[in-house]
Design a protein around this motif. Structure first.
Motif, PDB file in Angstrom:
ATOM      1  N   GLY A   9       0.783  -1.227   0.000  1.00 51.03           N
ATOM      2  CA  GLY A   9       0.000   0.000   0.000  1.00 51.03           C
ATOM      3  C   GLY A   9       0.813   1.275   0.000  1.00 51.03           C
ATOM      4  O   GLY A   9       0.239   2.367  -0.044  1.00 51.03           O
ATOM      5  N   LYS A  10       2.135   1.181   0.033  1.00 48.02           N
ATOM      6  CA  LYS A  10       3.019   2.354  -0.016  1.00 48.02           C
ATOM      7  C   LYS A  10       3.985   2.196  -1.184  1.00 48.02           C
ATOM      8  O   LYS A  10       3.898   1.248  -1.965  1.00 48.02           O
ATOM      9  CB  LYS A  10       3.802   2.492   1.295  1.00 48.02           C
ATOM     10  CG  LYS A  10       2.934   2.672   2.535  1.00 48.02           C
ATOM     11  CD  LYS A  10       2.272   4.031   2.589  1.00 48.02           C
ATOM     12  CE  LYS A  10       1.505   4.223   3.887  1.00 48.02           C
ATOM     13  NZ  LYS A  10       0.826   5.547   3.945  1.00 48.02           N
ATOM     14  N   VAL A  11       4.922   3.117  -1.303  1.00 50.08           N
ATOM     15  CA  VAL A  11       5.957   3.045  -2.334  1.00 50.08           C
ATOM     16  C   VAL A  11       7.318   3.205  -1.671  1.00 50.08           C
ATOM     17  O   VAL A  11       7.540   4.154  -0.909  1.00 50.08           O
ATOM     18  CB  VAL A  11       5.755   4.137  -3.402  1.00 50.08           C
ATOM     19  CG1 VAL A  11       6.926   4.139  -4.398  1.00 50.08           C
ATOM     20  CG2 VAL A  11       4.438   3.928  -4.144  1.00 50.08           C
ATOM     21  N   ILE A  12       8.228   2.278  -1.969  1.00 55.58           N
ATOM     22  CA  ILE A  12       9.593   2.337  -1.460  1.00 55.58           C
ATOM     23  C   ILE A  12      10.473   3.015  -2.503  1.00 55.58           C
ATOM     24  O   ILE A  12      10.499   2.604  -3.661  1.00 55.58           O
ATOM     25  CB  ILE A  12      10.147   0.933  -1.175  1.00 55.58           C
ATOM     26  CG1 ILE A  12       9.305   0.214  -0.124  1.00 55.58           C
ATOM     27  CG2 ILE A  12      11.604   1.015  -0.715  1.00 55.58           C
ATOM     28  CD1 ILE A  12       9.693  -1.249   0.063  1.00 55.58           C
ATOM     29  N   LEU A  13      11.202   4.045  -2.070  1.00 56.34           N
ATOM     30  CA  LEU A  13      12.169   4.721  -2.925  1.00 56.34           C
ATOM     31  C   LEU A  13      13.571   4.387  -2.426  1.00 56.34           C
ATOM     32  O   LEU A  13      13.849   4.476  -1.235  1.00 56.34           O
ATOM     33  CB  LEU A  13      11.974   6.239  -2.883  1.00 56.34           C
ATOM     34  CG  LEU A  13      10.597   6.790  -3.275  1.00 56.34           C
ATOM     35  CD1 LEU A  13      10.564   8.302  -3.068  1.00 56.34           C
ATOM     36  CD2 LEU A  13      10.274   6.449  -4.727  1.00 56.34           C
ATOM     37  N   GLY A  14      14.441   4.008  -3.312  1.00 55.96           N
ATOM     38  CA  GLY A  14      15.809   3.709  -2.892  1.00 55.96           C
ATOM     39  C   GLY A  14      16.540   3.018  -4.031  1.00 55.96           C
ATOM     40  O   GLY A  14      16.027   2.927  -5.142  1.00 55.96           O
TER      41      GLY A  14
END
Length: 531
Positions: A294-299
């Motif tokens: 349900g979220k977005v991981i940035l990396g």
């Protein structure tokens, strides 16, 4: 077929009693991350007696802080490391098959803003498909600019020329570690969290066992073992130094840690079930934008680090890099105020020790297995995707260099993990908010506990907390909110808000302090960006 439907209780008193009454075991494992847990399951399925000791909680370190990808390694293909990619692709399909409730195929899109990018990367990804063969998850596709935006609606439209879509996998790392532990326990292994190893026991110059201490009571225990495996991840050198010091022998550092930083933002920044991959930013690094729970991981970053903190902090430059690069590729640029959680994982990059006098095996899949003159077997490096193959290599080394006897065949390739549904077509999406889908076939068992109808937050009920304590080794509010459900990693402020109620439930179930104050301080750290 499932490994277990009726869960095995994880009663702390019973576990510590079993530890105190152990005779000599075949294998004692130090470290409850991906590698140690993989070794434990492999060993017990071969008929060996196994005890595993973890100083904190299972997957507390690196193994809960991955980018959540089960992948063959596109960048390794670019480096010409075909053998590594082929093996990782094989292991990817094995993991997806054995834990379909925790892992799923995930499509990736590489946007092209220069004319050469899509054909250049597309040809390489076609080779990726060819290496996967029957284990492939989907065919690589060339996309127009319009098709690229349809797949990843949040991508920056200005200058977009085309794109390429390929497939890899995604998983929940901490929960996979947990089901590895529980599957091994269901097969007869003894696994103990919060029980650090304090000393190694040597007899006639050989490792004969270890001493450990219950972090909750302070009581010490002696474990005698025919072989000791050091699978402490970035902390393996601490154990190796104990080994060397006991024998008056110097040991060289084996690990050069590097940290990866991840920022979590709301799904609105990338409202898609496709991940976004930029294979080469201006400074040569890779940028991911990955939908997850349900979220977005940035990396992520790859920054050398000298210390080995249990809760490493990001450097300000790493945060600036991720936000700056994301702004180049996302229509709506995330700001510092948009970050819901920030977390850091330490990666154990291996530097091969020299002149140790023992048998060393440098393997092609970026991990190393080393046997010291005392017989201590150390394994470090590698990645989550190949944990099972790493475990095979470790046990082969134990048999070859310590036991000097052949082992029964490995059984982990086709052994479903706890909770795995028999029908992989029932695989749930893990790009949606967390909830009962992560429990697989055990979801009905969760719902039979008190509080199944009391929702603390979307995807979290009181019953899930009780299940965590009774069947999933939970000893603190952090165990529950960081690793049994992933709220600390998804929204640190929400996790802090829920913590008092969760802590009360954990304390009610365990009868011990759930460490609320420590968790609130940790949640603040996960929600605070460095200046």
């Amino acid at each position: 077929m499932t490994t277990s439907v009726s869960p095995l209780p994880t009663d702390r008193a019973g576990i510590m009693s079993a530890l105190s009454n152990l005779g000599q075991v075949d294998l004692a494992i130090i470290g409850g991350g991906a590698t140690g847990l993989g070794v434990a399951l492999d060993a017990v399925l071969r008929g060996l007696s196994v005890v595993l000791l973890e100083s904190c909680d299972f997957a507390k370190g690196t193994s809960s802080r991955a980018t959540k990808l089960v992948h063959g390694g596109v960048r390794y293909l670019a480096q010409g490391n075909v053998a590594l990619v082929r093996e990782a692709l094989h292991e990817r399909s094995t993991l997806l098959r054995n834990a379909p409730h925790l892992a799923r195929p995930l499509p990736f899109v590489m946007p092209g803003y220069k004319c050469w990018e899509t054909p250049f990367y597309g040809v390489g990804l076609k080779m990726y498909d060819a290496l996967a063969g029957k284990a492939g998850l989907g065919n690589t596709q060339f996309l127009s600019a319009r098709q690229t935006r349809a797949c990843v609606p949040g991508v920056k439209a200005a200058g977009l020329k085309s794109g390429v879509k390929y497939w890899d996998g995604q998983f929940d790392d901490a929960r996979l570690a947990l089901v590895l532990a529980r599957t091994a326990a269901a097969q007869g292994a003894l696994l103990v969290n919060y029980c650090p190893v304090t000393e190694l026991i040597h007899e006639d110059g050989k490792v004969a066992g270890l001493q450990c201490q219950d972090a909750e009571t302070g009581l010490s225990y002696v474990v005698r073992a025919r072989c000791v495996v050091n699978a402490a991840g970035v902390w393996v050198d601490d154990i190796r130094h104990k080994d060397g010091d006991a024998l008056g022998r110097a040991t060289q550092a084996m690990v050069a840690p590097s940290q990866g930083v991840h920022l979590v933002v709301d799904r609105e920044f990338l409202p898609s079930d496709h991940a976004l991959l930029v294979p080469k930013t201006e400074d040569g690094r890779v940028l991911f934008a990955v939908p997850w729970l349900g979220k977005v991981i940035l990396g992520t970053t790859d920054t050398p680090r000298d210390d080995l903190a249990r809760e490493p902090r990001p450097f300000a430059s790493e945060v600036e890099f991720i936000l700056g690069e994301a702004a180049k590729y996302l229509e709506r640029a995330p700001q510092r105020s948009d970050v819901r959680s920030i977390w850091v994982g330490l990666r154990p990059l291996v530097r091969q020790p020299e002149n140790e006098g023992g048998a060393t095996k440098k393997l092609s899949r970026e991990h190393t297995v080393l046997v010291s003159p005392s017989g201590l077997v150390t394994v470090t490096g590698g990645k989550w995707t190949t944990y099972r193959a790493m475990a095979e290599d470790v046990l082969e080394k134990c048999a070859e260099s310590v036991w000097h006897t052949p082992l029964a065949a490995c059984r982990t390739a086709n052994f479903p993990l706890v909770g795995a549904p028999s029908d992989a077509s029932a695989r749930p999406s893990i790009t949606t908010a967390p909830g009962l889908n992560a429990y697989g076939t055990e979801a009905p068992c969760v719902n039979q506990l008190p509080g199944a109808d009391i929702e603390l937050a979307p995807g979290l009920t009181e019953a899930m907390v009780r299940f965590g304590v009774r069947y999933e080794y939970v000893r603190s509010v952090e165990d529950m909110l960081a690793r049994r459900v992933r709220l600390l990693f998804l929204d640190a402020a929400l996790a802090a808000q829920l913590a008092p109620r969760v802590a009360a439930l954990v304390q009610e179930e365990t009868g011990i302090d759930a460490k609320l104050d420590e968790f609130l301080a940790l949640a603040q750290q996960y929600h605070t960006l460095p200046d």
